[in-house]
Design an enzyme around this catalytic site. Structure first.
Site, PDB file in Angstrom:
ATOM      1  N   HIS A  84      43.221  30.432  43.415  1.00  0.00           N
ATOM      2  CA  HIS A  84      43.336  31.291  44.606  1.00  0.00           C
ATOM      3  C   HIS A  84      43.841  30.550  45.838  1.00  0.00           C
ATOM      4  O   HIS A  84      43.903  31.125  46.920  1.00  0.00           O
ATOM      5  CB  HIS A  84      41.999  31.986  44.956  1.00  0.00           C
ATOM      6  CG  HIS A  84      41.452  32.823  43.852  1.00  0.00           C
ATOM      7  ND1 HIS A  84      40.419  33.720  44.028  1.00  0.00           N
ATOM      8  CD2 HIS A  84      41.792  32.929  42.557  1.00  0.00           C
ATOM      9  CE1 HIS A  84      40.149  34.310  42.887  1.00  0.00           C
ATOM     10  NE2 HIS A  84      40.972  33.842  41.969  1.00  0.00           N
ATOM     11  N   ASP A 144      46.581  39.314  35.845  1.00  0.00           N
ATOM     12  CA  ASP A 144      46.836  39.501  37.278  1.00  0.00           C
ATOM     13  C   ASP A 144      46.561  38.212  38.047  1.00  0.00           C
ATOM     14  O   ASP A 144      45.928  37.279  37.545  1.00  0.00           O
ATOM     15  CB  ASP A 144      46.000  40.652  37.857  1.00  0.00           C
ATOM     16  CG  ASP A 144      44.503  40.424  37.779  1.00  0.00           C
ATOM     17  OD1 ASP A 144      44.028  39.876  36.760  1.00  0.00           O
ATOM     18  OD2 ASP A 144      43.800  40.780  38.734  1.00  0.00           O
ATOM     19  N   GLU A 175      41.575  41.745  37.127  1.00  0.00           N
ATOM     20  CA  GLU A 175      40.339  40.952  37.140  1.00  0.00           C
ATOM     21  C   GLU A 175      39.995  40.476  38.539  1.00  0.00           C
ATOM     22  O   GLU A 175      38.834  40.261  38.856  1.00  0.00           O
ATOM     23  CB  GLU A 175      40.489  39.741  36.213  1.00  0.00           C
ATOM     24  CG  GLU A 175      39.181  38.996  35.947  1.00  0.00           C
ATOM     25  CD  GLU A 175      38.838  37.919  36.975  1.00  0.00           C
ATOM     26  OE1 GLU A 175      37.693  37.474  36.997  1.00  0.00           O
ATOM     27  OE2 GLU A 175      39.725  37.531  37.772  1.00  0.00           O
ATOM     28  N   ASP A 207      45.060  29.816  37.713  1.00  0.00           N
ATOM     29  CA  ASP A 207      44.205  31.000  37.459  1.00  0.00           C
ATOM     30  C   ASP A 207      45.089  32.219  37.230  1.00  0.00           C
ATOM     31  O   ASP A 207      45.380  32.943  38.173  1.00  0.00           O
ATOM     32  CB  ASP A 207      43.259  31.199  38.644  1.00  0.00           C
ATOM     33  CG  ASP A 207      42.273  32.323  38.422  1.00  0.00           C
ATOM     34  OD1 ASP A 207      42.155  32.814  37.302  1.00  0.00           O
ATOM     35  OD2 ASP A 207      41.621  32.716  39.401  1.00  0.00           O
ATOM     36  N   HIS A 250      42.997  37.299  31.870  1.00  0.00           N
ATOM     37  CA  HIS A 250      43.551  38.333  32.763  1.00  0.00           C
ATOM     38  C   HIS A 250      44.960  37.926  33.167  1.00  0.00           C
ATOM     39  O   HIS A 250      45.244  36.733  33.381  1.00  0.00           O
ATOM     40  CB  HIS A 250      42.648  38.543  33.979  1.00  0.00           C
ATOM     41  CG  HIS A 250      42.479  37.380  34.887  1.00  0.00           C
ATOM     42  ND1 HIS A 250      43.373  37.070  35.880  1.00  0.00           N
ATOM     43  CD2 HIS A 250      41.502  36.435  34.966  1.00  0.00           C
ATOM     44  CE1 HIS A 250      42.952  36.006  36.538  1.00  0.00           C
ATOM     45  NE2 HIS A 250      41.826  35.587  35.999  1.00  0.00           N
TER      46      HIS A 250
HETATM   47 ZN   LIG Z   1      40.752  34.046  36.880  1.00  0.00          ZN
END
Ligand SMILES: [Zn+2]
Length: 367
Positions: free
Chosen positions: A343, A82, A137, A107, A80
């Site tokens: 994150h 995003d 995602e 990530d 992904h």
């Molecule tokens: Zn991810």
């Protein structure tokens, strides 16, 4: 060791001759928070279209590129594009210890960089390749770009085996557990709390549910050689009308994380049976996504494991490998970033780990 990446330059086309660590930095400097992926999708599409060995398709902000060499197997590399919202951590920064900091470093723009490097530098792979770059995602499942491509163009995702380049700290993580959310509602009868005997207390009726949850012993089944670890937990409880009223309703929200040897139906049946002796008025399936078997028994997966080395471990969280599994494509997660840093405001990746992952994939695809 890569140099400090340049200042934010969102209009610069992606240069796929950069090494994977510098390319990661460049990708981080293209902000692409969920819902705002278009500039990055445009840049990825433009970069891939310069590669004559690839057929490039686009659907929304999802880009799919494929080789068509007539090989016996086709493998998919997917990720992904995003990120979660930026936390004052863009542009990226490379420190003196070789650690690259910034939103998406882990990530999963390091994984995207690896995909792009393989796309650019392996024109004649030993297996046909499909590269998938998709949006949304990190937000609600119905927005997920991979899901949209699967629904509109399932043929673009045909393959024998898929590697999702989600952060795994350079380990292969196989399959994923399913997740089921159920609302268990108990019923009572309202009364003034001064005369409680005139009613019946729905919160008290929920007590056996909590007792059963507290006594739950997790199952740890071995599936295709990997040990999973299930979990059955209350994640919310709601009940009460006012502080002088006996409540007539109580809802316990239960999350069941289950190993991929159970089907979705079997998971629901397990939860229903587990609470069968509780006095539940309503049993509501609130949200449900199935798991995915690790797929490590497939020959392409075995060759992949041999090439990247190490031991596979199970994936406990839900990931998009489940979407591939639903399409009949066994899938694993593999990429350089540490999943525990995803994150976070101090998200980062060791820059030297990125080209290592690239080299291992190249070895698998060219040996
Ligand atoms: Zn991810």
């Amino acid at each position: 060791m890569p140099e400090t990446p340049p200042e934010n330059v969102p209009d610069t086309p992606l240069d796929l001759t950069l090494d994977a660590a510098r390319l990661t930095a460049r990708l981080v400097d293209f902000p692409s928070v969920s819902g705002q992926e278009k500039p990055l999708a445009d840049a990825i599409e433009a970069a891939l279209r310069t590669l004559p060995h690839l057929t490039v398709d686009r659907y929304g902000n999802n880009v799919v590129a494929r080789t068509n060499l007539g090989r016996a197997e086709r493998v998919i590399l997917a990720g992904h594009i995003d990120t979660v919202p930026i936390a004052d951590n863009v542009p990226s920064r490379l420190d003196e210890d070789g650690v690259l900091w910034g939103c998406g470093t882990c990530d999963m723009k390091s994984g995207i960089a690896v995909q792009l490097r393989i796309a650019a530098t392996v024109p004649a792979p030993n297996r046909d390749l499909t590269f998938v770059f998709y949006d949304n995602e990190e937000v609600a499942a119905h927005l997920n770009g991979l899901g949209h491509v699967a629904a509109a163009h399932p043929d673009w995702l045909a393959g024998d085996f898929a590697v999702l380049l989600e952060p795994t700290d350079g380990q292969v993580e196989g399959g994923c557990q399913g997740t089921l959310r159920v609302l268990l509602r108990t019923k009572g009868e309202r009364a003034h709390s001064a005369r409680a005997w005139m009613g019946s207390n729905a919160i008290h009726t929920a007590a056996p549910i909590l007792a059963k949850l507290a006594a739950y012993e997790p199952r740890k089944p071995v599936v295709d050689g990997l040990e999973y670890h299930e979990g059955l937990n209350a994640v919310r409880i709601e009940g009460g009308v006012a502080t002088n009223v006996i409540p007539d309703s109580c809802t316990v929200t239960v999350n069941f994380r289950y190993a991929p040897d159970r089907s979705e139906e079997e998971a629901v049946a397990f939860v229903r049976d587990y609470f069968a002796d509780c006095d539940i008025d309503e049993f509501i399936v609130d949200d449900h996504t199935g798991g995915a078997r690790p797929g490590l028994t497939h020959p392409a997966a075995k060759a992949f494991m041999a090439a990247v080395g190490g031991l596979a471990r199970p994936k406990f969280g839900w990931t998009d490998v489940s979407r591939f599994s639903a399409l009949g494509v066994p899938a694993v997660n593999y990429s350089p970033g540490d999943p525990l840093l995803a994150h976070k405001a101090d998200e980062r990746v060791r820059a030297s780990d990125i080209p290592i992952a690239e080299e291992r994939l190249r070895g698998w695809l060219t040996s």
